[in-house]
Scaffold this motif. Structure first.
Motif: not given
Length: 70
Positions: A29-41, A55-58
């Motif tokens: 229930d906390e996964r959607a509250q975070w921002l996930y910054f992805v950078c790379g190849p 994992l259900g992250v929007p």
């Protein structure tokens, strides 16, 4: 020894697995509250994005910056 491209891809996917493991540690229930910054190849980013979505992250919580090695 495997070719350089294979070793790089293996490393990228290993990083993606670590990120997925860290995200799994968050309560669902906390996964959607975070921002996930992805950078790379590209291969690493594809793997990380797929893991986070599985994992259900929007999708709106995943911020990606794509680049290529040329």
């Amino acid at each position: 020894m495997p070719p350089k491209e294979t070793r790089e891809l293996d490393f990228e996917l290993e990083i993606a697995a670590v990120v997925g493991h860290e995200a799994r540690d968050l309560p669902a229930d906390e996964r959607a509250q975070w921002l996930y910054f992805v950078c790379g190849p590209p291969a690493m980013m594809d793997a990380i994005e797929r893991i986070l979505l599985d994992l259900g992250v929007p999708a709106r919580a995943i911020v990606s910056e794509r680049f290529r090695y040329d």
